[in-house]
Design a protein around this motif. Structure first.
Motif, PDB file in Angstrom:
ATOM      1  N   ILE A   1     -63.046 131.666  28.225  1.00 55.38           N
ATOM      2  CA  ILE A   1     -63.399 133.201  28.073  1.00 55.38           C
ATOM      3  C   ILE A   1     -63.010 133.635  29.423  1.00 55.38           C
ATOM      4  N   VAL A   2     -63.439 133.267  30.328  1.00 60.27           N
ATOM      5  CA  VAL A   2     -63.120 133.787  31.808  1.00 60.27           C
ATOM      6  C   VAL A   2     -61.607 133.636  32.089  1.00 60.27           C
ATOM      7  N   ASP A   3     -61.103 132.437  31.736  1.00 61.77           N
ATOM      8  CA  ASP A   3     -59.649 132.094  31.979  1.00 61.77           C
ATOM      9  C   ASP A   3     -58.674 133.085  31.067  1.00 61.77           C
ATOM     10  N   ALA A   4     -59.178 133.344  29.758  1.00 63.82           N
ATOM     11  CA  ALA A   4     -58.541 134.509  28.932  1.00 63.82           C
ATOM     12  C   ALA A   4     -58.492 135.748  29.548  1.00 63.82           C
ATOM     13  N   VAL A   5     -59.727 136.097  30.023  1.00 63.11           N
ATOM     14  CA  VAL A   5     -59.722 137.601  30.625  1.00 63.11           C
ATOM     15  C   VAL A   5     -58.833 137.727  31.838  1.00 63.11           C
ATOM     16  N   ASN A   6     -59.049 136.667  32.638  1.00 58.06           N
ATOM     17  CA  ASN A   6     -58.004 136.729  33.878  1.00 58.06           C
ATOM     18  C   ASN A   6     -56.516 136.984  33.494  1.00 58.06           C
ATOM     19  N   LYS A   7     -56.347 136.009  32.750  1.00 58.88           N
ATOM     20  CA  LYS A   7     -54.844 136.007  32.161  1.00 58.88           C
ATOM     21  C   LYS A   7     -54.383 137.441  31.590  1.00 58.88           C
ATOM     22  N   GLN A   8     -55.263 138.041  30.685  1.00 59.10           N
ATOM     23  CA  GLN A   8     -54.919 138.933  29.789  1.00 59.10           C
ATOM     24  C   GLN A   8     -54.921 140.299  30.604  1.00 59.10           C
ATOM     25  N   SER A   9     -55.917 140.264  31.510  1.00 58.67           N
ATOM     26  CA  SER A   9     -56.112 141.732  32.353  1.00 58.67           C
ATOM     27  C   SER A   9     -54.680 141.804  33.235  1.00 58.67           C
ATOM     28  N   GLY A  10     -54.282 140.511  33.803  1.00 60.83           N
ATOM     29  CA  GLY A  10     -53.302 140.456  34.685  1.00 60.83           C
ATOM     30  C   GLY A  10     -51.809 140.929  33.829  1.00 60.83           C
ATOM     31  N   GLU A  11     -51.715 140.129  32.734  1.00 55.20           N
ATOM     32  CA  GLU A  11     -50.525 140.496  31.735  1.00 55.20           C
ATOM     33  C   GLU A  11     -50.477 142.091  31.465  1.00 55.20           C
ATOM     34  N   MET A  12     -51.576 142.629  31.215  1.00 60.69           N
ATOM     35  CA  MET A  12     -51.692 144.168  30.717  1.00 60.69           C
ATOM     36  C   MET A  12     -51.387 145.095  31.788  1.00 60.69           C
ATOM     37  N   ARG A  13     -51.830 144.841  33.020  1.00 57.76           N
ATOM     38  CA  ARG A  13     -51.636 145.801  34.171  1.00 57.76           C
ATOM     39  C   ARG A  13     -50.386 145.445  34.799  1.00 57.76           C
ATOM     40  N   ASN A  14     -49.749 144.029  34.660  1.00 59.31           N
ATOM     41  CA  ASN A  14     -48.492 143.707  35.043  1.00 59.31           C
ATOM     42  C   ASN A  14     -47.336 143.941  34.048  1.00 59.31           C
ATOM     43  N   ALA A  15     -47.738 144.833  33.135  1.00 57.58           N
ATOM     44  CA  ALA A  15     -46.529 144.813  31.865  1.00 57.58           C
ATOM     45  C   ALA A  15     -45.270 145.454  32.531  1.00 57.58           C
ATOM     46  N   SER A  16     -44.242 145.042  32.110  1.00 53.87           N
ATOM     47  CA  SER A  16     -42.946 145.536  32.593  1.00 53.87           C
ATOM     48  C   SER A  16     -42.558 146.712  32.580  1.00 53.87           C
ATOM     49  N   LYS A  17     -41.807 147.580  33.512  1.00 50.91           N
ATOM     50  CA  LYS A  17     -41.491 148.780  33.413  1.00 50.91           C
ATOM     51  C   LYS A  17     -40.857 149.030  31.978  1.00 50.91           C
ATOM     52  N   GLU A  18     -39.987 148.138  31.573  1.00 48.61           N
ATOM     53  CA  GLU A  18     -39.215 148.332  30.266  1.00 48.61           C
ATOM     54  C   GLU A  18     -40.435 148.363  28.765  1.00 48.61           C
ATOM     55  N   LEU A  19     -41.406 147.625  29.046  1.00 41.08           N
ATOM     56  CA  LEU A  19     -42.292 147.495  28.003  1.00 41.08           C
ATOM     57  C   LEU A  19     -43.208 148.755  27.976  1.00 41.08           C
ATOM     58  N   VAL A  20     -43.336 149.324  29.120  1.00 40.79           N
ATOM     59  CA  VAL A  20     -44.126 150.507  29.270  1.00 40.79           C
ATOM     60  C   VAL A  20     -43.539 151.674  28.681  1.00 40.79           C
ATOM     61  N   ALA A  21     -42.085 151.533  29.084  1.00 41.50           N
ATOM     62  CA  ALA A  21     -41.313 152.697  28.650  1.00 41.50           C
ATOM     63  C   ALA A  21     -41.124 152.640  27.122  1.00 41.50           C
TER      64      ALA A  21
END
Length: 259
Positions: free
Chosen positions: A176-196
């Motif tokens: 669960i710790v690993d999943a939280v670390n991975k997913q928080s990074g993915e969401m906060r590092n989403a590409s500019k293209e995906l955000v737009a």
């Protein structure tokens, strides 16, 4: 629980398994009893998970200076029995390495030796909140049109959390710790293209992102409740409240972005 008590708990699921049945039947029943999806992939994940836990158990015992002769035969037998080569073999061929009385007694003794390393019991209300949020997000994704990249991100988040919760029964809170670390990074590092793309898609897409952030917050609370030393805390707990505003923000605020 600790590695030995977790392994012992898993072996209990195999006690009723008939000698003529395949080992995979026992894993299917174990997965079902824990509310996990039953498939070849989840069985293989569980199998790898328990072998990993056996290695961790061996390492913990050695670090405590426990003489190897007191545990090596049991752990060797378990590791051998839980190889994929035996997954479709008759249980009668290998049951003595897993469910024999002396094996389970030895595991119980190891659990007692490691009792000071027990994880806390996870908070049931936090777990209930997380499971409900996963179900709600899953239903939302099935009922609404979203940009392909966002859908892929959020569907993988749900799948990873479900796998982590399944592996919790084998490996404790670390998945669960690993999943939280991975997913928080993915969401906060989403590409500019995906955000737009998500911004252009409107409120439903942005709301899906907010719920994804809330999933991470809820998973962090579940993980921290099982740890003796808090891993995440306020920043992750408030990620859900920040919602869509945090989507891609680490990337957007980096020096390379020019902001």
């Amino acid at each position: 629980m600790n590695p030995a008590s977790r392994i012992n708990a898993v072996t209990e699921a195999f006690l009723p398994l008939a000698h003529g049945e395949q080992q995979v039947v026992g894993w299917n029943k174990w997965l079902s009893s824990n509310g996990a999806s039953v498939s070849e992939d989840t069985v293989m994940l569980a199998l790898r998970g328990i072998r990993k836990e056996i290695k961790i158990l061996e390492s913990r015992l050695k670090n405590l200076g426990v003489p190897e002769e007191l545990f090596k035969d049991t752990l060797h037998g378990l590791n051998q029995a839980f190889q994929s080569a035996y997954l479709h073999r008759h249980w009668g061929d290998i049951h003595s390495k897993v469910t024999a009385a002396d094996v389970r007694a030895n595991l119980a003794w190891m659990g007692w030796v490691l009792n000071k390393l027990d994880e806390n019991d996870i908070d049931e209300s936090a777990m209930t909140a997380l499971l409900q949020a996963i179900a709600e997000q899953d239903a939302f994704l099935k009922e609404n049109e979203l940009p392909d990249g966002l859908r892929e991100l959020l569907e993988s988040q749900i799948e990873e959390l479900r796998i982590a919760l399944m592996l919790y029964r084998v490996n404790g809170v670390q998945p669960i710790v690993d999943a939280v670390n991975k997913q928080s990074g993915e969401m906060r590092n989403a590409s500019k293209e995906l955000v737009a793309e998500t911004t252009a898609a409107g409120p439903e897409a942005q709301g899906a992102v907010t719920r994804g952030m809330e999933l991470i917050s809820k998973a962090a609370k579940v993980a921290d409740s099982g740890l003796k030393v808090v891993k995440f805390g306020k920043e992750l707990y408030e990620l859900g409240a920040s919602g869509y505003a945090m989507f891609g923000q680490l990337l957007l605020s980096s020096p390379a972005s020019g902001s």
